[in-house]
Structure formats: structure tokens, C-alpha cells
Scaffold this motif. Structure first.
Motif, PDB file in Angstrom:
ATOM      1  N   PRO A 124       0.803  -1.231   0.000  1.00  0.00           N
ATOM      2  CA  PRO A 124       0.000   0.000   0.000  1.00  0.00           C
ATOM      3  C   PRO A 124       0.834   1.279   0.000  1.00  0.00           C
ATOM      4  N   ALA A 125       2.077   1.193   0.418  1.00  0.00           N
ATOM      5  CA  ALA A 125       2.941   2.377   0.432  1.00  0.00           C
ATOM      6  C   ALA A 125       3.278   2.828  -0.991  1.00  0.00           C
ATOM      7  N   GLN A 126       3.241   1.902  -1.943  1.00  0.00           N
ATOM      8  CA  GLN A 126       3.494   2.233  -3.346  1.00  0.00           C
ATOM      9  C   GLN A 126       2.141   2.488  -4.017  1.00  0.00           C
ATOM     10  N   GLU A 127       1.617   3.681  -3.768  1.00  0.00           N
ATOM     11  CA  GLU A 127       0.263   4.034  -4.190  1.00  0.00           C
ATOM     12  C   GLU A 127       0.047   3.890  -5.701  1.00  0.00           C
ATOM     13  N   GLU A 128       0.968   4.378  -6.496  1.00  0.00           N
ATOM     14  CA  GLU A 128       0.800   4.333  -7.952  1.00  0.00           C
ATOM     15  C   GLU A 128       0.805   2.894  -8.460  1.00  0.00           C
ATOM     16  N   LYS A 129       1.697   2.095  -7.941  1.00  0.00           N
ATOM     17  CA  LYS A 129       1.781   0.688  -8.326  1.00  0.00           C
ATOM     18  C   LYS A 129       0.503  -0.058  -7.898  1.00  0.00           C
ATOM     19  N   THR A 130      -0.008   0.249  -6.727  1.00  0.00           N
ATOM     20  CA  THR A 130      -1.244  -0.360  -6.231  1.00  0.00           C
ATOM     21  C   THR A 130      -2.419   0.006  -7.128  1.00  0.00           C
ATOM     22  N   LYS A 131      -2.487   1.274  -7.541  1.00  0.00           N
ATOM     23  CA  LYS A 131      -3.570   1.718  -8.432  1.00  0.00           C
ATOM     24  C   LYS A 131      -3.518   0.991  -9.775  1.00  0.00           C
ATOM     25  N   ILE A 132      -2.327   0.838 -10.315  1.00  0.00           N
ATOM     26  CA  ILE A 132      -2.172   0.143 -11.599  1.00  0.00           C
ATOM     27  C   ILE A 132      -2.636  -1.308 -11.454  1.00  0.00           C
ATOM     28  N   PHE A 133      -2.235  -1.941 -10.372  1.00  0.00           N
ATOM     29  CA  PHE A 133      -2.628  -3.315 -10.097  1.00  0.00           C
ATOM     30  C   PHE A 133      -4.153  -3.425  -9.959  1.00  0.00           C
TER      31      PHE A 133
END
Length: 176
Positions: free
Chosen positions: A57-66
Motif C-alpha cells: 500500500p505504500a506504493q500508491e501508484e503501483k497499487t492503483k495500476i494493479f
């Protein structure tokens, strides 16, 4: 059944609270229905709960893409399944309306015809005979028959129409 630790539940809850609107609108954009979009949100988070360890969750952009990828695929699958169900039901309705229900019901006029009808039904393939027996002799509705025979409602309508056609053909073979 996979048991969630308190830590995993908390992580899933935090992801849900942070991204549920994002997932909802991504799904809504594809299906254009608020109730379907809500189902897609639930399905998406159920799917990601299986791979929760891979999400940071700390990697917000990566989480959104996923989440976007999972949601889009979930929504597209949902949309396709719904379209297929609707097409099956529409086709079954057309076939059912085209078959004159009274044709079969009018055949049963006396006891002799009833016996002959019963013999003809017994001579049909079992899957069609079962449909006719449940419908005419047990007065069950198509929906009830579908449940009993583990069929979709559309499949039950189609099978009933075919059964009626086969029965009418069989009854026509003996009448001159």
C-alpha cells in the motif's frame, strides 16, 4: 479455506477503504450499472485478497495500476457473462413464444389420447420426456423445472420447446 490473520484483514480493510471508490468507478465505466459496479468491487477485492502479500500500500501508484488491471478484467468478464445470459434469455423467449402452447395441451382430449400421449412421451429422449412430464403432469413452471434439473432458465425454455416439437412430431406419426 484460507484463514486471514488480523494483520491481513487490516491490510485488506485499509485497501478497501482507500480504493473502493476508484474500483467502483473503474467498474462502472465498463458496465454502466451501479449495482453491477458494486458487485465488481466485491469481486475485485475478493480476488486481491488471495494475493494480498504482493501488494504494498505504500506504493500508491503501483497499487492503483494493479487494482485497475484486476478491476478492468473483472468488469469485462462480468459484462460478457451478463450479455451472454441476456442473449440466451432473449433467444429462449423468442423460441417459447413461437411455440404454440395450446397445440400440446389441446391434444389431451380423452383418455385414449392421454394414454397414447404418455406412450409417445416415454418414447422421447429422457431429457425431453422429463421436461414434458414435469410440466404437464406435475404442473411445474419452467423456472421450477430448471432448478430441479440443474439447468439455466434459458436452457430449460429451449429444451421445453424442443420437447414439444418432438412430441408433436411423434403424435403426428400415428394420426392420419
Amino acid at each position: 479455506m484460507k484463514v486471514f490473520t488480523t494483520e491481513k484483514r487490516k491490510k485488506l480493510q485499509e485497501l478497501y477503504e482507500a480504493y473502493r471508490d476508484y474500483v467502483y468507478w473503474t467498474g462502472f465505466y465498463i458496465v454502466h450499472d451501479e449495482y453491477d459496479a458494486e458487485d465488481i468491487v466485491q469481486s475485485t477485492f475478493l480476488k486481491i485478497s488471495r494475493v494480498l502479500d504482493t501488494i504494498d500500500p505504500a506504493q500508491e501508484e503501483k497499487t492503483k495500476i494493479f487494482l485497475n488491471a484486476v478491476t478492468r478484467n473483472t468488469a469485462i468478464d462480468y459484462y460478457r457473462k451478463k450479455q451472454k445470459r441476456n442473449e440466451e434469455l432473449n433467444e429462449a423467449d423468442k423460441i417459447y413464444e413461437a411455440t404454440d402452447k395450446k397445440l400440446v395441451e389441446d391434444i389431451v382430449v380423452d383418455n385414449d389420447t392421454y394414454k397414447r400421449l404418455h406412450q409417445k412421451i416415454d418414447g422421447l429422449p429422457k431429457k425431453y420426456a422429463d421436461m414434458l412430464v414435469l410440466y404437464y403432469f406435475f404442473d411445474l413452471q419452467i423456472k421450477e423445472i430448471a432448478i430441479l434439473l440443474s439447468l439455466s432458465e434459458a436452457n430449460a425454455y429451449t429444451r421445453m420447446c424442443r420437447a414439444k416439437s418432438l412430441l408433436l412430431e411423434a403424435m403426428g406419426d400415428t394420426e392420419e
